[in-house]
Design an enzyme around this catalytic site. Structure first.
Site, PDB file in Angstrom:
ATOM      1  N   MET A  96     -14.387  -1.408  -0.293  1.00  0.00           N
ATOM      2  CA  MET A  96     -15.272  -2.055  -1.244  1.00  0.00           C
ATOM      3  C   MET A  96     -14.526  -2.303  -2.541  1.00  0.00           C
ATOM      4  O   MET A  96     -14.273  -1.387  -3.302  1.00  0.00           O
ATOM      5  CB  MET A  96     -16.487  -1.159  -1.498  1.00  0.00           C
ATOM      6  CG  MET A  96     -17.370  -1.584  -2.643  1.00  0.00           C
ATOM      7  SD  MET A  96     -18.691  -0.388  -2.905  1.00  0.00           S
ATOM      8  CE  MET A  96     -19.137  -0.785  -4.592  1.00  0.00           C
ATOM      9  N   CYS A  97     -14.115  -3.533  -2.766  1.00  0.00           N
ATOM     10  CA  CYS A  97     -13.785  -3.972  -4.121  1.00  0.00           C
ATOM     11  C   CYS A  97     -12.334  -3.784  -4.549  1.00  0.00           C
ATOM     12  O   CYS A  97     -11.640  -2.870  -4.121  1.00  0.00           O
ATOM     13  CB  CYS A  97     -14.665  -3.305  -5.171  1.00  0.00           C
ATOM     14  SG  CYS A  97     -16.397  -3.210  -4.739  1.00  0.00           S
ATOM     15  N   THR A  98     -11.941  -4.696  -5.439  1.00  0.00           N
ATOM     16  CA  THR A  98     -10.656  -4.638  -6.125  1.00  0.00           C
ATOM     17  C   THR A  98     -10.907  -5.023  -7.575  1.00  0.00           C
ATOM     18  O   THR A  98     -11.757  -5.868  -7.866  1.00  0.00           O
ATOM     19  CB  THR A  98      -9.651  -5.621  -5.501  1.00  0.00           C
ATOM     20  OG1 THR A  98      -9.511  -5.344  -4.102  1.00  0.00           O
ATOM     21  CG2 THR A  98      -8.296  -5.508  -6.171  1.00  0.00           C
ATOM     22  N   ARG A 109      -4.492  -4.009  -0.592  1.00  0.00           N
ATOM     23  CA  ARG A 109      -5.049  -4.854  -1.651  1.00  0.00           C
ATOM     24  C   ARG A 109      -4.505  -4.443  -3.015  1.00  0.00           C
ATOM     25  O   ARG A 109      -4.266  -5.289  -3.881  1.00  0.00           O
ATOM     26  CB  ARG A 109      -6.585  -4.777  -1.631  1.00  0.00           C
ATOM     27  CG  ARG A 109      -7.210  -5.527  -0.462  1.00  0.00           C
ATOM     28  CD  ARG A 109      -8.724  -5.560  -0.547  1.00  0.00           C
ATOM     29  NE  ARG A 109      -9.343  -4.379   0.011  1.00  0.00           N
ATOM     30  CZ  ARG A 109     -10.033  -3.484  -0.668  1.00  0.00           C
ATOM     31  NH1 ARG A 109     -10.180  -3.630  -1.982  1.00  0.00           N
ATOM     32  NH2 ARG A 109     -10.573  -2.446  -0.084  1.00  0.00           N
TER      33      ARG A 109
END
Length: 331
Positions: free
Chosen positions: A1-3, A207
């Site tokens: 979930m998410c960067t 990522r």
């Protein structure tokens, strides 16, 4: 979930971008909160209490939590998933703050990262987490902060202790592993060089390596439009294509939306994965006075409503949502 990544450009240009990756509809809307709002930590009798010193523009999750946003002083917060989060056991007496309000507490009270870090180092309160509604899964989150000076900090609860990483160099954050291990992975990939090879999977560590390379590789420019476009390009590069999800690994999910916070010029950009346009809110056109009231921009199911340009005039007066609380018995 998410960067999350922070671009540090010439002429005090600072842009913070983040992607929101989640396995299902996350119920996000845009909200404008004025100064002077009375808040409680939502954990029962021992809840913290405060009055918002700064107004803010935020992106909600399920309309029960602040997950991203920027205040009128140029402080931005981003909440990301961290599987390894281990919050301290709450005694029910120490002043408490529900994790749904963690980001909002910072936006309400601080203008700079240094102020927020100093406040957290005192450990006068504890962040209290609970299960995500209808999921039967504990909310394990960490939080990043950035400001108009370009300063950054990462706040994590690991092994029951608050860990603070505070340095302008901490421009990138993803999910697992904890941030000190992310830095070690970044050191490895920096030695290889991004023009030779970069890891290409959707895993958080990969990522992190890509975001670290691209945030340094994109042009250093004084042109706000070019800088913003470059930062959007970088955060899209580390996004997960829509429709991809790994059920047993919540930190590998489809990107639902992206934001870019322009700290210097006070603009908050939003891009839905299901909309063809980027839109923004220019803070110069928003009244954050206490009597201005709470306003929202409903984004529709899966954030599919289409907007373009500055949408400040499209905000509608709305009753504020209720932040998800935590009871002493459930902590």
């Amino acid at each position: 979930m998410c960067t999350r990544l922070v671009y540090l450009g010439p002429e005090n240009i600072v842009l913070t971008a983040r992607s929101m990756d989640w396995h299902s509809e996350i119920g996000t809307n845009i909200w404008v909160f004025p100064r002077g709002m009375e808040r409680t930590g939502n954990v029962g009798p021992a809840s913290m209490e405060w009055t918002a010193e700064y107004g803010s523009v935020i992106a909600s999750a399920y309309d029960i939590a602040t997950t991203d946003g920027m205040n009128e002083a140029g402080l931005a917060t981003n909440v990301l998933w961290l599987t390894e989060s281990d919050y301290p056991e709450w005694d029910g007496d120490t002043p408490g703050l529900a994790v749904s309000l963690w980001a909002q507490y910072l936006l309400d009270n601080f203008a700079t990262v240094a102020e927020a870090v100093e406040n957290h180092r005192k450990e006068d309160f504890v962040v209290v987490s609970d299960e995500i509604p209808d999921e039967g899964r504990f909310a394990t989150l960490h939080l990043s902060i950035s400001d108009a000076t370009g300063d950054s900090a990462i706040l994590e609860y690991v092994d029951g202790e608050l860990t603070i990483h505070h340095d302008q160099e901490y421009q990138v954050m993803t999910n697992s592993p904890p941030f000190d291990q992310q830095l070690a992975l970044d050191e490895y990939w920096s030695a290889i060089g991004g023009t030779v090879m970069l890891p290409g999977t959707n895993r958080p560590a990969d990522r992190f390596a890509r975001a670290s390379f691209y945030v340094d590789a994109i042009p250093q420019t004084q042109n706000r439009r070019t800088a913003t476009a470059s930062v959007f390009g970088a955060i899209r590069n580390v996004s997960v294509p829509y429709g991809i999800s790994t059920p047993d690994e919540p930190h590998i999910s489809s990107t639902r939306w992206r934001t870019v916070a322009d700290h210097r010029d006070r603009r908050y950009y939003f891009e839905s994965a299901l909309s063809p346009n980027v839109f923004w809110l220019d803070f110069d056109g928003i009244d954050f006075a206490p009597d201005a009231g709470v306003r929202s921009l409903p984004l529709g199911e899966k954030q599919a409503n289409v907007f373009a340009g500055d949408v400040a005039t499209e905000l509608v007066e709305t009753e504020p949502f209720e932040f998800l609380g935590v009871s002493a018995s459930s902590s």
